[in-house]
Design a protein around this motif. Structure first.
Motif, PDB file in Angstrom:
ATOM      1  N   THR A  89       8.656 -12.966   6.013  1.00 46.29           N
ATOM      2  CA  THR A  89       7.528 -13.907   5.986  1.00 46.29           C
ATOM      3  C   THR A  89       6.728 -13.867   7.278  1.00 46.29           C
ATOM      4  N   ASN A  90       7.133 -12.989   8.212  1.00 48.72           N
ATOM      5  CA  ASN A  90       6.462 -12.878   9.524  1.00 48.72           C
ATOM      6  C   ASN A  90       6.467 -14.195  10.292  1.00 48.72           C
ATOM      7  N   GLY A  91       7.428 -15.054   9.963  1.00 47.80           N
ATOM      8  CA  GLY A  91       7.539 -16.329  10.654  1.00 47.80           C
ATOM      9  C   GLY A  91       6.440 -17.319  10.309  1.00 47.80           C
ATOM     10  N   ASN A  92       5.643 -17.014   9.289  1.00 51.23           N
ATOM     11  CA  ASN A  92       4.521 -17.896   8.937  1.00 51.23           C
ATOM     12  C   ASN A  92       4.941 -19.054   8.044  1.00 51.23           C
ATOM     13  N   ILE A  93       6.100 -18.932   7.415  1.00 47.56           N
ATOM     14  CA  ILE A  93       6.594 -19.996   6.541  1.00 47.56           C
ATOM     15  C   ILE A  93       7.921 -20.508   7.095  1.00 47.56           C
ATOM     16  N   HIS A 200      15.303 -22.071  22.322  1.00 46.91           N
ATOM     17  CA  HIS A 200      15.093 -20.623  22.377  1.00 46.91           C
ATOM     18  C   HIS A 200      16.354 -19.819  22.043  1.00 46.91           C
ATOM     19  N   ILE A 201      17.510 -20.459  22.129  1.00 49.68           N
ATOM     20  CA  ILE A 201      18.754 -19.735  21.875  1.00 49.68           C
ATOM     21  C   ILE A 201      19.014 -19.605  20.375  1.00 49.68           C
ATOM     22  N   PHE A 202      18.919 -20.734  19.678  1.00 48.47           N
ATOM     23  CA  PHE A 202      19.238 -20.739  18.256  1.00 48.47           C
ATOM     24  C   PHE A 202      18.008 -20.565  17.361  1.00 48.47           C
ATOM     25  N   GLY A 203      16.859 -20.985  17.844  1.00 50.44           N
ATOM     26  CA  GLY A 203      15.656 -20.911  17.023  1.00 50.44           C
ATOM     27  C   GLY A 203      14.578 -20.073  17.671  1.00 50.44           C
ATOM     28  N   PRO A 204      13.515 -19.760  16.938  1.00 48.72           N
ATOM     29  CA  PRO A 204      12.408 -18.983  17.506  1.00 48.72           C
ATOM     30  C   PRO A 204      11.637 -19.802  18.521  1.00 48.72           C
TER      31      PRO A 204
END
Length: 255
Positions: A89-93, A200-204
């Protein structure tokens, strides 16, 4: 096609969670001690019964191990998500809420483990004779899932549970009330700032907590709560009739 892949990965999350949840540490620990928790005390393979049979320290260790199952299930699903759905999803969703499907199924697996499912199918759904293969009541594993959502929400939930249990000595009452109160906590404005995935460790780095994400978590934690309540149905009946036993009073046969 992307929708199908997302559905497929979600199914993978469910399987991972269920298999992890099916590991009954209470049975492993009790058998190492030459005792089988499924045939002693309340015959429930849970931390409370372990504590009654082998002592509070062992019961605490068992509770931690059960909680780790729920936590690890979510973390594994998060890793898979970041290299599959997030890429597609390219991080868009923002569909990160799906990773908690693994946690919910870890609770389901703990309550109704794989060994129970196998015997149920082999006996052509003879529920009565397969009861002894059921797992625990899912409280500790649910706690691990909440910790994976937010350590702060988990601490608040644990504080509620500890307050109720210490004041009433009813472990079942504390568990039921805590799991009923905890799901709405995911909407608490300040606590949501401390979601484990929101770093930043667990999530974008560009992660954004959306109402869809929170609602997904709320629904899944509600399923946890309903399942735990269902597993405590006999305890609820005893509580209503003032026949429930208080933890620590004596080694009884009920849980």
């Amino acid at each position: 096609m992307i929708t199908f892949y997302i559905f497929l990965i979600t199914c993978v999350f469910a399987v991972i969670g269920y298999l992890l949840g099916s590991i009954l540490f209470s049975v492993i620990i009790s058998e190492l001690a030459n005792k089988d928790v499924r045939y002693l005390g309340s015959k429930n393979p849970g931390s409370t019964n372990i504590a009654r049979i082998l002592g509070i320290k062992i019961g605490f260790v068992n509770a931690i191990l059960d909680a780790v199952k729920g936590y690890v299930a979510v973390i594994i699903c998060l890793i898979i998500y970041r290299y599959s759905i997030a890429v597609w999803t390219n991080g868009n969703i923002n569909l990160y809420g799906l990773i908690f499907v693994g946690g919910t199924f870890a609770v389901i697996g703990h309550c109704f483990p794989l060994v129970y499912l196998i015997h149920l199918l082999a006996s052509k759904f003879d529920f009565k004779n397969c009861v002894k293969y059921q797992g625990g009541k899912g409280v500790s594993t649910s706690g691990g899932v909440f910790f994976a959502i937010s350590p702060w929400i988990a601490l608040v939930a644990f504080g509620i549970w500890l307050l109720i249990v210490s004041s009433t000595r009813y472990v079942s009452l504390g568990s039921i009330i805590t799991l009923a109160i905890s799901p709405p906590l995911v909407y608490a404005p300040h606590l949501t700032l401390w979601y484990l995935i929101n770093n930043h460790i667990f999530g974008p780095s560009n992660f954004h907590i959306s109402i869809l994400f929170i609602t997904c978590i709320f629904i899944l934690t509600m399923v946890n709560g309903l399942l735990v309540t269902y597993r405590h149905r006999t305890n609820i009946i005893r509580l209503l009739h003032h026949k429930e036993n208080r933890f620590g009073k004596h080694h009884d046969k009920k849980d």
